[in-house]
Scaffold this motif. Sequence first.
Motif, PDB file in Angstrom:
ATOM      1  N   GLY A   1     125.495  25.544  67.302  1.00  0.00           N
ATOM      2  CA  GLY A   1     124.234  25.611  66.561  1.00  0.00           C
ATOM      3  C   GLY A   1     123.671  27.005  66.384  1.00  0.00           C
ATOM      4  N   LYS A   2     124.538  28.026  66.365  1.00  0.00           N
ATOM      5  CA  LYS A   2     124.041  29.393  66.202  1.00  0.00           C
ATOM      6  C   LYS A   2     124.779  30.115  65.076  1.00  0.00           C
ATOM      7  CE  LYS A   2     122.401  29.749  70.868  1.00  0.00           C
ATOM      8  NZ  LYS A   2     122.955  29.447  72.192  1.00  0.00           N
ATOM      9  N   THR A   3     124.333  31.319  64.748  1.00  0.00           N
ATOM     10  CA  THR A   3     125.063  32.158  63.794  1.00  0.00           C
ATOM     11  C   THR A   3     125.230  33.548  64.398  1.00  0.00           C
ATOM     12  OG1 THR A   3     123.071  32.949  62.730  1.00  0.00           O
ATOM     13  CG2 THR A   3     124.103  30.976  61.768  1.00  0.00           C
ATOM     14  N   LEU A   4     125.988  34.386  63.681  1.00  0.00           N
ATOM     15  CA  LEU A   4     126.232  35.750  64.160  1.00  0.00           C
ATOM     16  C   LEU A   4     124.933  36.537  64.335  1.00  0.00           C
ATOM     17  CD1 LEU A   4     129.279  37.051  62.151  1.00  0.00           C
ATOM     18  CD2 LEU A   4     129.069  36.968  64.625  1.00  0.00           C
ATOM     19  N   SER A   5     123.933  36.201  63.531  1.00  0.00           N
ATOM     20  CA  SER A   5     122.693  36.970  63.583  1.00  0.00           C
ATOM     21  C   SER A   5     121.782  36.481  64.715  1.00  0.00           C
ATOM     22  CB  SER A   5     121.967  36.893  62.251  1.00  0.00           C
ATOM     23  OG  SER A   5     121.751  35.552  61.896  1.00  0.00           O
ATOM     24  N   TYR A   6     122.282  35.572  65.578  1.00  0.00           N
ATOM     25  CA  TYR A   6     121.462  35.045  66.667  1.00  0.00           C
ATOM     26  C   TYR A   6     121.134  36.147  67.682  1.00  0.00           C
ATOM     27  CZ  TYR A   6     120.154  32.435  70.825  1.00  0.00           C
ATOM     28  OH  TYR A   6     119.503  31.976  71.950  1.00  0.00           O
ATOM     29  N   SER A   7     122.146  36.959  68.055  1.00  0.00           N
ATOM     30  CA  SER A   7     121.859  38.066  68.976  1.00  0.00           C
ATOM     31  C   SER A   7     122.833  39.211  68.747  1.00  0.00           C
ATOM     32  CB  SER A   7     121.954  37.604  70.433  1.00  0.00           C
ATOM     33  OG  SER A   7     123.299  37.639  70.852  1.00  0.00           O
ATOM     34  N   ALA A   8     122.462  40.387  69.254  1.00  0.00           N
ATOM     35  CA  ALA A   8     123.299  41.571  69.073  1.00  0.00           C
ATOM     36  C   ALA A   8     124.639  41.416  69.777  1.00  0.00           C
ATOM     37  CB  ALA A   8     122.574  42.808  69.582  1.00  0.00           C
ATOM     38  N   THR A   9     124.667  40.582  70.832  1.00  0.00           N
ATOM     39  CA  THR A   9     125.917  40.376  71.563  1.00  0.00           C
ATOM     40  C   THR A   9     126.926  39.641  70.691  1.00  0.00           C
ATOM     41  OG1 THR A   9     124.458  40.014  73.430  1.00  0.00           O
ATOM     42  CG2 THR A   9     126.794  39.670  73.804  1.00  0.00           C
ATOM     43  N   TYR A  10     126.460  38.633  69.967  1.00  0.00           N
ATOM     44  CA  TYR A  10     127.355  37.913  69.057  1.00  0.00           C
ATOM     45  C   TYR A  10     127.897  38.880  68.011  1.00  0.00           C
ATOM     46  CZ  TYR A  10     125.847  33.339  70.840  1.00  0.00           C
ATOM     47  OH  TYR A  10     125.606  32.257  71.620  1.00  0.00           O
ATOM     48  N   GLY A  11     127.001  39.671  67.449  1.00  0.00           N
ATOM     49  CA  GLY A  11     127.412  40.641  66.429  1.00  0.00           C
ATOM     50  C   GLY A  11     128.427  41.618  66.991  1.00  0.00           C
ATOM     51  N   PHE A  12     128.188  42.054  68.230  1.00  0.00           N
ATOM     52  CA  PHE A  12     129.078  43.011  68.894  1.00  0.00           C
ATOM     53  C   PHE A  12     130.493  42.455  68.974  1.00  0.00           C
ATOM     54  CE2 PHE A  12     131.116  44.912  72.580  1.00  0.00           C
ATOM     55  CZ  PHE A  12     130.791  46.245  72.459  1.00  0.00           C
ATOM     56  N   TRP A  13     130.624  41.249  69.535  1.00  0.00           N
ATOM     57  CA  TRP A  13     131.966  40.696  69.699  1.00  0.00           C
ATOM     58  C   TRP A  13     132.577  40.297  68.373  1.00  0.00           C
ATOM     59  CZ3 TRP A  13     134.457  42.188  73.689  1.00  0.00           C
ATOM     60  CH2 TRP A  13     133.741  42.523  74.840  1.00  0.00           C
ATOM     61  N   GLY A  14     131.735  39.896  67.437  1.00  0.00           N
ATOM     62  CA  GLY A  14     132.226  39.628  66.088  1.00  0.00           C
ATOM     63  C   GLY A  14     132.879  40.868  65.493  1.00  0.00           C
ATOM     64  N   LEU A  15     132.191  42.002  65.640  1.00  0.00           N
ATOM     65  CA  LEU A  15     132.733  43.260  65.118  1.00  0.00           C
ATOM     66  C   LEU A  15     134.012  43.659  65.853  1.00  0.00           C
ATOM     67  CD1 LEU A  15     129.499  45.395  64.582  1.00  0.00           C
ATOM     68  CD2 LEU A  15     131.190  44.838  62.837  1.00  0.00           C
ATOM     69  N   VAL A  16     134.024  43.418  67.171  1.00  0.00           N
ATOM     70  CA  VAL A  16     135.223  43.755  67.961  1.00  0.00           C
ATOM     71  C   VAL A  16     136.417  42.946  67.450  1.00  0.00           C
ATOM     72  CG1 VAL A  16     136.307  43.594  70.232  1.00  0.00           C
ATOM     73  CG2 VAL A  16     133.990  44.497  70.019  1.00  0.00           C
TER      74      VAL A  16
ATOM     75  N   GLY B   1     123.271  44.526  60.584  1.00  0.00           N
ATOM     76  CA  GLY B   1     122.321  45.007  61.597  1.00  0.00           C
ATOM     77  C   GLY B   1     121.502  43.923  62.266  1.00  0.00           C
ATOM     78  N   GLU B   2     121.632  42.688  61.793  1.00  0.00           N
ATOM     79  CA  GLU B   2     120.785  41.619  62.330  1.00  0.00           C
ATOM     80  C   GLU B   2     121.181  41.269  63.756  1.00  0.00           C
ATOM     81  OE1 GLU B   2     120.969  38.406  59.553  1.00  0.00           O
ATOM     82  OE2 GLU B   2     120.011  39.600  58.008  1.00  0.00           O
ATOM     83  N   PRO B   3     120.327  40.730  64.595  1.00  0.00           N
ATOM     84  CA  PRO B   3     118.900  40.518  64.336  1.00  0.00           C
ATOM     85  C   PRO B   3     118.081  41.804  64.494  1.00  0.00           C
ATOM     86  CG  PRO B   3     119.491  39.768  66.526  1.00  0.00           C
ATOM     87  CD  PRO B   3     120.745  40.266  65.905  1.00  0.00           C
TER      88      PRO B   3
END
Lengths: 280, 280
Positions: A132-147, A224-226
């Motif tokens: 129930g989340k998206t990449l923009s939920y937290s910077a940690t998700y974005g971080f690992w997504g980018l990795v 850059g989200e969130p």
Amino acid sequence: MQNSIKKYFPVFLLPTFLAFIIGFIAPFAMGIYLSFCKFTTVTDAQFIGFKNYTKIFSEGDFTHALWYTSAFTVVTVIIINVIAFAIALALTKKIKGRNTFRTVFFMPNLIGGIVLGYIWQLLLNGILLNVGKTLSYSATYGFWGLVILMCWQQIGYMMIIYIAGIQNVPGDIIEAAQVDGVNKWQMLKDIILPMVMPSITVCTFLTLTNSFKLFDQNLALTNGEPSNMSELLALNIYRTFYGRNGWEGVGQAKAVVFFIIVAIIAVAQNKLTRAKEVEQ
Amino acid sequence: MNEEKEVKGGIFFTIGFALLSLVWVFPIILVFINSFKKKVYISRQPFSIPTDNMFVKFENYVNGIEKTGLISAFGTSLFITIFSVIFIIVCTSMAAWYIIRVRNKFTSMFYYLCLFSMIVPFQMVMFTLSKIANMLHLSNPVGIILIYLGFGAGLSVFMFTGFVKSIPLEMEEAAMIDGCTPLQTFFKIVFPVMKPTAVSVAILQAMWIWNDYLLPYLVLDLKKYKTIPIAVQYLKGGYGAVDMGAMMAVLVIAVIPIVIFYLVCQKYIIAGVISGAVKG
């Protein structure tokens, strides 16, 4: 002979030289100067000394982006190089279908950062849908997504360079070692690794600078989200320039700092790994 | 090393790598599948196969092409990439030959500036470069070629000079004594030997220019011209929710030509990457 060629300066060197001045020298020199100015366009610049530089760290966003980028760079450099080297080791052995595998692993490299970003946004958001989340939920998700994205893009490229390095290790050295009865681990640590050090130099250099300067993938995948928390340095600088009125000078000063960091990393990295290379 | 011996348990390697290859191409296949899905279902059910009421045939493609002006973006990208690469190859190979054959303070200074430009991140010059391009009326697909020559000169000059250093002088001297002008000597004697390096430079620069987003975004007059990465990012643009259907279709159209090009020219691309890395 040198003199007769020399007369041909306008034909041979001048076009590249002029383009180089327009495309690099002039923008670079003006960029340095403008970092000490307040301006909204090139013609209204007023010299204000170091004020832009003191403003860089005033809001914490640059510091955050700096740490975020550094962490991202360290993680991706290690993962990409270890996996790429391991795959290269395996795919230099005689394995059925190895050429197909090489082709597949290299392919993502040709796809541009913007396109890659949206491809992975679909996949990662689809997976995160389960919780129930998206990449923009937290910077940690974005971080690992980018990795993950970065690994997918770069592993094949580095693998190709490592394969070339491993194939360059002279066969007689390997044979001599085998006759002497070294085990597989010693072979890797004492013979193959030192011999492919030039490839390691190149690959760490490329992954370091690619990760540190990453922009397109960041813009497309997380934007850059969130609230700017998954912003890498390049995106932070871009937004300071074009997102905030009156902050152009600070943006340019940030860019100068960014350039200095990249230059230091490049030179230091080169010195460090070159020292470990052996004469072949 | 061990090229002839089949690896112990090679079949397990093959199976393992085959699975990994599937994982590798999965993101692209996922986008392809979703490009035929009704747009409201894409974010909600990205992993389901479009059947019955989800299947929309080519509606997304029609939409995506219309919204982004993808056809003309494709033409613009193709034009800019092809002519920039040709221009870069011709100008920088001539410059590199001149630099090596006419050794003086000016040429060696130019050479070191080229090396230096390779470590400068684009953010450092992006603002000033786009302003200069504007002032000189270079904000069109023809003008941007000059910018690419200037900003891309570093790597190309570096790779070409590396090669020119290894060409023996005798042939050129003989040609000049026989009455060839430096231009004839260069194009009849020197350039043909440089071909492998030229192919490497062409591949590396084409990969960069085709996928480049920020430089054309800042330099081009966006009301008139878009490249493919700009068209993709344009869908994300300011107005409300992204049309995911159009996005998927545009991504597929952006990826397919690259994959075809890669499969056809694979040999050259990989050779280009390796020789670029060794010299870089």
